[in-house]
Design a protein around this motif. Sequence first.
Motif, PDB file in Angstrom:
ATOM      1  N   GLU A 113       5.512 -49.844   7.343  1.00  0.00           N
ATOM      2  CA  GLU A 113       6.653 -50.729   7.636  1.00  0.00           C
ATOM      3  C   GLU A 113       7.865 -49.920   8.103  1.00  0.00           C
ATOM      4  OE1 GLU A 113       6.278 -53.885   7.767  1.00  0.00           O
ATOM      5  OE2 GLU A 113       4.245 -53.737   6.956  1.00  0.00           O
ATOM      6  N   LEU A 114       8.107 -48.800   7.434  1.00  0.00           N
ATOM      7  CA  LEU A 114       9.287 -47.997   7.784  1.00  0.00           C
ATOM      8  C   LEU A 114       9.171 -47.419   9.201  1.00  0.00           C
ATOM      9  CD1 LEU A 114      10.074 -46.080   4.455  1.00  0.00           C
ATOM     10  CD2 LEU A 114      11.151 -48.146   5.349  1.00  0.00           C
ATOM     11  N   LYS A 115       7.931 -47.133   9.607  1.00  0.00           N
ATOM     12  CA  LYS A 115       7.730 -46.587  10.958  1.00  0.00           C
ATOM     13  C   LYS A 115       8.148 -47.588  12.021  1.00  0.00           C
ATOM     14  CE  LYS A 115       3.994 -43.334  10.061  1.00  0.00           C
ATOM     15  NZ  LYS A 115       2.577 -43.021  10.171  1.00  0.00           N
ATOM     16  N   GLN A 116       8.076 -48.866  11.672  1.00  0.00           N
ATOM     17  CA  GLN A 116       8.378 -49.900  12.677  1.00  0.00           C
ATOM     18  C   GLN A 116       9.861 -50.208  12.804  1.00  0.00           C
ATOM     19  OE1 GLN A 116       5.895 -53.194  11.626  1.00  0.00           O
ATOM     20  NE2 GLN A 116       4.070 -51.966  11.921  1.00  0.00           N
ATOM     21  N   ILE A 117      10.647 -49.641  11.939  1.00  0.00           N
ATOM     22  CA  ILE A 117      12.083 -49.930  11.978  1.00  0.00           C
ATOM     23  C   ILE A 117      12.663 -49.540  13.326  1.00  0.00           C
ATOM     24  CG2 ILE A 117      14.310 -49.130  11.115  1.00  0.00           C
ATOM     25  CD1 ILE A 117      13.028 -48.981   8.373  1.00  0.00           C
ATOM     26  N   ASP A 118      13.379 -50.473  13.928  1.00  0.00           N
ATOM     27  CA  ASP A 118      14.017 -50.180  15.204  1.00  0.00           C
ATOM     28  C   ASP A 118      15.493 -50.528  15.064  1.00  0.00           C
ATOM     29  OD1 ASP A 118      14.638 -49.761  17.856  1.00  0.00           O
ATOM     30  OD2 ASP A 118      14.037 -51.776  18.450  1.00  0.00           O
ATOM     31  N   GLU A 119      16.191 -49.771  14.254  1.00  0.00           N
ATOM     32  CA  GLU A 119      17.600 -50.042  14.023  1.00  0.00           C
ATOM     33  C   GLU A 119      18.403 -48.835  14.433  1.00  0.00           C
ATOM     34  OE1 GLU A 119      18.718 -51.578  10.209  1.00  0.00           O
ATOM     35  OE2 GLU A 119      16.892 -52.772  10.086  1.00  0.00           O
ATOM     36  N   TYR A 120      19.533 -49.109  14.998  1.00  0.00           N
ATOM     37  CA  TYR A 120      20.410 -48.031  15.430  1.00  0.00           C
ATOM     38  C   TYR A 120      20.886 -47.213  14.236  1.00  0.00           C
ATOM     39  CZ  TYR A 120      24.992 -46.079  16.297  1.00  0.00           C
ATOM     40  OH  TYR A 120      26.064 -45.260  16.318  1.00  0.00           O
ATOM     41  N   GLU A 121      21.213 -47.918  13.166  1.00  0.00           N
ATOM     42  CA  GLU A 121      21.747 -47.215  12.000  1.00  0.00           C
ATOM     43  C   GLU A 121      20.723 -47.238  10.875  1.00  0.00           C
ATOM     44  OE1 GLU A 121      26.187 -46.502  11.094  1.00  0.00           O
ATOM     45  OE2 GLU A 121      25.661 -48.592  10.911  1.00  0.00           O
ATOM     46  N   ILE A 122      20.330 -46.080  10.412  1.00  0.00           N
ATOM     47  CA  ILE A 122      19.317 -46.037   9.364  1.00  0.00           C
ATOM     48  C   ILE A 122      19.938 -45.573   8.063  1.00  0.00           C
ATOM     49  CG2 ILE A 122      17.107 -45.063   8.661  1.00  0.00           C
ATOM     50  CD1 ILE A 122      16.415 -44.558  11.451  1.00  0.00           C
ATOM     51  N   PHE A 123      19.623 -46.285   6.996  1.00  0.00           N
ATOM     52  CA  PHE A 123      20.079 -45.907   5.658  1.00  0.00           C
ATOM     53  C   PHE A 123      18.887 -46.156   4.734  1.00  0.00           C
ATOM     54  CE2 PHE A 123      22.342 -47.535   1.737  1.00  0.00           C
ATOM     55  CZ  PHE A 123      22.647 -46.280   1.255  1.00  0.00           C
ATOM     56  N   PHE A 124      18.082 -45.091   4.534  1.00  0.00           N
ATOM     57  CA  PHE A 124      16.806 -45.282   3.849  1.00  0.00           C
ATOM     58  C   PHE A 124      16.932 -45.779   2.422  1.00  0.00           C
ATOM     59  CE2 PHE A 124      14.599 -42.782   7.184  1.00  0.00           C
ATOM     60  CZ  PHE A 124      13.621 -43.716   7.439  1.00  0.00           C
ATOM     61  N   ARG A 125      17.992 -45.328   1.730  1.00  0.00           N
ATOM     62  CA  ARG A 125      18.113 -45.762   0.340  1.00  0.00           C
ATOM     63  C   ARG A 125      18.180 -47.281   0.257  1.00  0.00           C
ATOM     64  NH1 ARG A 125      22.751 -41.758  -1.323  1.00  0.00           N
ATOM     65  NH2 ARG A 125      22.501 -41.103   0.827  1.00  0.00           N
ATOM     66  N   GLY A 126      18.884 -47.889   1.214  1.00  0.00           N
ATOM     67  CA  GLY A 126      18.959 -49.348   1.261  1.00  0.00           C
ATOM     68  C   GLY A 126      17.668 -49.953   1.791  1.00  0.00           C
ATOM     69  N   MET A 127      17.154 -49.343   2.855  1.00  0.00           N
ATOM     70  CA  MET A 127      15.963 -49.854   3.520  1.00  0.00           C
ATOM     71  C   MET A 127      14.766 -49.907   2.571  1.00  0.00           C
ATOM     72  SD  MET A 127      15.883 -50.454   6.788  1.00  0.00           S
ATOM     73  CE  MET A 127      16.632 -49.202   7.797  1.00  0.00           C
ATOM     74  N   VAL A 128      14.611 -48.849   1.791  1.00  0.00           N
ATOM     75  CA  VAL A 128      13.465 -48.762   0.890  1.00  0.00           C
ATOM     76  C   VAL A 128      13.562 -49.846  -0.187  1.00  0.00           C
ATOM     77  CG1 VAL A 128      12.467 -47.321  -0.931  1.00  0.00           C
ATOM     78  CG2 VAL A 128      12.886 -46.358   1.321  1.00  0.00           C
ATOM     79  N   LYS A 129      14.780 -50.124  -0.651  1.00  0.00           N
ATOM     80  CA  LYS A 129      14.971 -51.221  -1.614  1.00  0.00           C
ATOM     81  C   LYS A 129      14.639 -52.548  -0.951  1.00  0.00           C
ATOM     82  CE  LYS A 129      15.990 -50.292  -5.730  1.00  0.00           C
ATOM     83  NZ  LYS A 129      16.877 -50.648  -6.819  1.00  0.00           N
TER      84      LYS A 129
END
Length: 319
Positions: free
Chosen positions: A169-185
């Motif tokens: 799922e994370l590989k598919q992220i297409d966002e200009y701004e990445i913040f993994f701590r939030g994304m993973v939650k």
Amino acid sequence: MKKKLSIVIPAFNEEKNIEFLVSELFKSLSITGYEFELIIIDDGSKDKTLDAIKLQADIYPNVFYIELSKNFGKDYALKAGIDRANGDALITMDADLQHPPHLLPQMLKLWEDGYDIIYTYREEANPHVKGYQRVASKMFYKGINALSDITLENGISDFRLLDQKVVKELKQIDEYEIFFRGMVKWVGFNQIGIPYTPAERHTGEASYSFFRLAKLAIGSIMAFSVRPLYVATGLGLFFSVSAVLYIPYIFISYFAGYDAVSGWASLIATVAFFGGLQLLVLGIIGMYLGKIFLQTKHRPNYIVRSTNLLKTRNDSVRV
Ligand code: UDP
Ligand code: MG
């Protein structure tokens, strides 16, 4: 067949830590019985970090380097590694050994027990963090929790284990701004957090300045929330209604014969206040607009200058 772990490590000016890091990880990982690979990303370092990683890659066939074309920032370096990792589980950690490798067996055990995401958060009393940093960090977590739909533990870190289905799922992220701590939650799945006490940096200095952290904090909150826009709208609404309610008061005071000039000071105060409020609201809208502008460009999150990963596997991801 043995399960494989991909360890993804972003490194920015960490030349003196690489050798020790690799030897520590080999020590902790070889006793776990898993196959593993270390993917170390040189995030545009000014020192000899890349050479240090290449040296390790020459010694060990399961150490890989990715050289980014410039300094993109930790989350983007992580994304470069995550995009190329193919293990059954992925572990992200810092290059400065502040994330203790001795936690790895516990994290792996939880993964085998069926958890998809095992994240870590700093224990409250952290002896290595300065007073003002602790206050600023608390404010950041309070802010992001209040203003967005995700809840982050105080001191949640980038030391985590992710199952391959999360990685997909994370590989598919297409966002200009990445913040993994939030994304993973945000991605959900079966998550568990474990506390840890960060070690002292092995060598070198932490590389995030106060302003860079402040920018990161605002960016992270905006990446996960449009609520500040609601706040802006609410404020605007409140003051417009108040202004409308003020009109009858003006009429009444006029007919009651009060001297109009006596209101001069309060008038100026009101004008200045509303001027400020409008700028604030415009500013908030402008910041979001700016992010939309940047997102629509669809620029890559990072650019790879060189890597030894391509030679060893089919890599369909843009390089
Ligand atoms: N890092 C990076 N790019 C940057 C800044 C930092 O890849 O622009 C890496 C750094 O090499 C380390 C991790 O991110 O492995 C955490 O950085 P640091 O130790 O400076 O921050 P802190 O420990 O204060 O979170
Ligand atoms: Mg550190």
